[in-house]
Design a protein around this motif. Sequence first.
Motif, PDB file in Angstrom:
ATOM      1  N   GLU A  26      28.856 -46.485  28.472  1.00 34.85           N
ATOM      2  CA  GLU A  26      29.309 -45.871  29.591  1.00 34.85           C
ATOM      3  C   GLU A  26      28.600 -44.278  29.629  1.00 34.85           C
ATOM      4  N   GLY A  27      28.296 -43.982  30.788  1.00 36.69           N
ATOM      5  CA  GLY A  27      27.536 -42.424  31.102  1.00 36.69           C
ATOM      6  C   GLY A  27      26.115 -42.793  31.078  1.00 36.69           C
ATOM      7  N   PRO A  28      25.459 -41.596  31.864  1.00 34.37           N
ATOM      8  CA  PRO A  28      24.034 -41.777  31.972  1.00 34.37           C
ATOM      9  C   PRO A  28      23.141 -41.747  30.791  1.00 34.37           C
ATOM     10  N   GLN A  29      23.582 -41.047  29.571  1.00 38.52           N
ATOM     11  CA  GLN A  29      22.849 -41.013  28.588  1.00 38.52           C
ATOM     12  C   GLN A  29      22.827 -42.430  27.710  1.00 38.52           C
ATOM     13  N   ALA A  30      24.015 -43.160  27.593  1.00 38.63           N
ATOM     14  CA  ALA A  30      24.030 -44.448  26.786  1.00 38.63           C
ATOM     15  C   ALA A  30      23.110 -45.390  27.829  1.00 38.63           C
ATOM     16  N   VAL A  31      23.678 -45.384  29.086  1.00 34.96           N
ATOM     17  CA  VAL A  31      22.931 -46.446  30.082  1.00 34.96           C
ATOM     18  C   VAL A  31      21.312 -46.350  29.909  1.00 34.96           C
ATOM     19  N   ARG A  32      20.880 -45.024  30.061  1.00 34.48           N
ATOM     20  CA  ARG A  32      19.494 -44.745  29.818  1.00 34.48           C
ATOM     21  C   ARG A  32      18.954 -45.114  28.741  1.00 34.48           C
ATOM     22  N   GLU A  33      19.443 -45.056  27.643  1.00 32.03           N
ATOM     23  CA  GLU A  33      18.907 -45.492  26.411  1.00 32.03           C
ATOM     24  C   GLU A  33      19.156 -46.876  26.234  1.00 32.03           C
ATOM     25  N   ALA A  34      20.029 -47.781  26.641  1.00 27.26           N
ATOM     26  CA  ALA A  34      20.158 -49.193  26.844  1.00 27.26           C
ATOM     27  C   ALA A  34      18.922 -49.611  27.656  1.00 27.26           C
ATOM     28  N   ALA A  35      18.653 -48.913  28.902  1.00 28.00           N
ATOM     29  CA  ALA A  35      17.563 -49.502  29.566  1.00 28.00           C
ATOM     30  C   ALA A  35      16.328 -49.589  28.782  1.00 28.00           C
ATOM     31  N   ALA A  36      16.239 -48.436  28.057  1.00 27.73           N
ATOM     32  CA  ALA A  36      14.861 -48.346  27.616  1.00 27.73           C
ATOM     33  C   ALA A  36      14.597 -49.124  26.154  1.00 27.73           C
ATOM     34  N   TYR A  37      15.646 -49.650  25.846  1.00 25.31           N
ATOM     35  CA  TYR A  37      15.724 -50.747  24.637  1.00 25.31           C
ATOM     36  C   TYR A  37      15.806 -52.132  24.941  1.00 25.31           C
ATOM     37  N   GLY A  38      14.383 -52.596  25.223  1.00 28.06           N
ATOM     38  CA  GLY A  38      14.260 -53.889  25.651  1.00 28.06           C
ATOM     39  C   GLY A  38      14.875 -54.490  26.599  1.00 28.06           C
ATOM     40  N   ASP A  39      15.257 -55.745  26.342  1.00 27.93           N
ATOM     41  CA  ASP A  39      16.335 -56.486  27.540  1.00 27.93           C
ATOM     42  C   ASP A  39      17.528 -56.436  27.119  1.00 27.93           C
ATOM     43  N   THR A  40      18.041 -55.303  26.586  1.00 25.80           N
ATOM     44  CA  THR A  40      19.623 -55.135  26.021  1.00 25.80           C
ATOM     45  C   THR A  40      20.284 -55.032  27.304  1.00 25.80           C
ATOM     46  N   LEU A  41      20.010 -54.372  28.328  1.00 24.67           N
ATOM     47  CA  LEU A  41      20.952 -54.013  29.323  1.00 24.67           C
ATOM     48  C   LEU A  41      21.072 -55.227  30.231  1.00 24.67           C
ATOM     49  N   VAL A  42      22.073 -55.812  30.517  1.00 25.44           N
ATOM     50  CA  VAL A  42      22.476 -56.889  31.082  1.00 25.44           C
ATOM     51  C   VAL A  42      22.855 -56.818  32.677  1.00 25.44           C
ATOM     52  N   GLU A  43      23.904 -55.737  32.699  1.00 27.88           N
ATOM     53  CA  GLU A  43      24.407 -55.517  34.151  1.00 27.88           C
ATOM     54  C   GLU A  43      24.871 -54.246  34.333  1.00 27.88           C
ATOM     55  N   LEU A  44      24.756 -53.696  35.219  1.00 28.89           N
ATOM     56  CA  LEU A  44      25.060 -52.184  35.548  1.00 28.89           C
ATOM     57  C   LEU A  44      25.895 -51.929  36.809  1.00 28.89           C
ATOM     58  N   PHE A  45      27.135 -51.338  36.476  1.00 29.90           N
ATOM     59  CA  PHE A  45      28.115 -50.892  37.483  1.00 29.90           C
ATOM     60  C   PHE A  45      27.652 -49.385  37.748  1.00 29.90           C
ATOM     61  N   ALA A  46      27.829 -49.144  39.277  1.00 28.94           N
ATOM     62  CA  ALA A  46      27.571 -47.838  39.389  1.00 28.94           C
ATOM     63  C   ALA A  46      28.168 -47.217  40.747  1.00 28.94           C
ATOM     64  N   THR A  47      28.712 -46.184  40.942  1.00 22.69           N
ATOM     65  CA  THR A  47      29.458 -45.658  42.009  1.00 22.69           C
ATOM     66  C   THR A  47      28.236 -45.312  42.855  1.00 22.69           C
ATOM     67  N   VAL A  48      28.406 -45.266  44.201  1.00 20.74           N
ATOM     68  CA  VAL A  48      27.315 -44.667  45.196  1.00 20.74           C
ATOM     69  C   VAL A  48      26.970 -43.365  44.781  1.00 20.74           C
ATOM     70  N   GLU A  49      27.764 -42.311  44.539  1.00 18.68           N
ATOM     71  CA  GLU A  49      27.189 -41.005  44.143  1.00 18.68           C
ATOM     72  C   GLU A  49      26.536 -41.117  42.761  1.00 18.68           C
ATOM     73  N   ALA A  50      26.996 -41.847  41.955  1.00 17.22           N
ATOM     74  CA  ALA A  50      26.112 -42.038  40.415  1.00 17.22           C
ATOM     75  C   ALA A  50      24.724 -42.372  40.917  1.00 17.22           C
ATOM     76  N   ALA A  51      24.828 -43.571  41.555  1.00 13.23           N
ATOM     77  CA  ALA A  51      23.507 -44.294  41.857  1.00 13.23           C
ATOM     78  C   ALA A  51      22.471 -43.293  42.494  1.00 13.23           C
ATOM     79  N   GLU A  52      23.132 -42.491  43.341  1.00 15.15           N
ATOM     80  CA  GLU A  52      22.071 -41.318  43.953  1.00 15.15           C
ATOM     81  C   GLU A  52      21.690 -40.332  42.986  1.00 15.15           C
ATOM     82  N   ARG A  53      22.741 -39.842  42.183  1.00 15.94           N
ATOM     83  CA  ARG A  53      22.462 -38.939  40.974  1.00 15.94           C
ATOM     84  C   ARG A  53      21.327 -39.236  40.035  1.00 15.94           C
ATOM     85  N   TYR A  54      21.507 -40.530  39.729  1.00 11.62           N
ATOM     86  CA  TYR A  54      20.873 -41.234  38.735  1.00 11.62           C
ATOM     87  C   TYR A  54      19.887 -42.161  39.209  1.00 11.62           C
TER      88      TYR A  54
END
Length: 281
Positions: A37-65
């Motif tokens: 959860e949260g931008p830091q963890a999700v950012r690190e997960a996205a940078a870690y190979g194919d670890t990130l399977v699925e991502l849920f985001a609010t519209v506001e968060a998707a715009e901000r991040y």
Amino acid sequence: MPSASPELISPRSPRVSAARRLARRNFRSKERLFLAEGPQAVREAAAYGDTLVELFATVEAAERYADIIGEARATGARVHLAADDVIADISTTVTPQGLVGICRFIDTPLEEILAAEPKLVAVLANVRDPGNAGTVLRCADAAGAEAVVLTDASVDLYNPKAVRASVGSLFHLPVAVGVPVEEAVEGLRRAGVRILAADGAGTDLDDELDKGTMGGPTAWVFGNEAWGLPEETRALADAVVRVPIHGKAESLNLATAAAVCLYASARAQRASTGCRSVTDS
């Protein structure tokens, strides 16, 4: 740019229900998936190979991040825009930050850690509080440790609170899980690592530093928050060491003591290789 409205609007959606179940250990173990959860963890997960399977985001968060959303999509993760109440339903925090990722398990077999000849390792024996476990992992990462081992009696590495407390460090260094403490100690010793047990009954950390014995490969064994390390675990170590209390404090909590111990070893190891600290003149 994200659409103006979310695609997932009901907490009863099967996809949302499947994500929500990952807050429970038995479902995490069955699916071998966990929540980040949260931008830091999700950012690190996205940078870690194919670890990130699925991502849920609010519209506001998707715009901000938007950069994180882009990174997630680049890894092949499925990205869903979700209503605020959907994110709140999946999240395990009181104040969700609008991003919740589903990640594959990333723990590393102990054998791989040993084969890499680590110089600094944290071993968590009977550590039950997920916040402490995650914070020690973060401290180990910051101190430059090359691995963390959670014994079979310790908390689940993928507990949402442990993941949050690691603040992304979970994705930075190998972590072995479910290892009996005897097996971890024996394996590390065979790999040429000196075992230090952190316990109030030991010798003073300052004395160990003064003796010049901490410059080599070292594994620190940290015990339970309430009762420390049992005698049989202390007996496995090459030395039992305590953090000195110079003031009037009754004690240090686990994560603080771990930080002191790990940084003491890191400094000693750097000194033994001729590296200067940034605090040296």
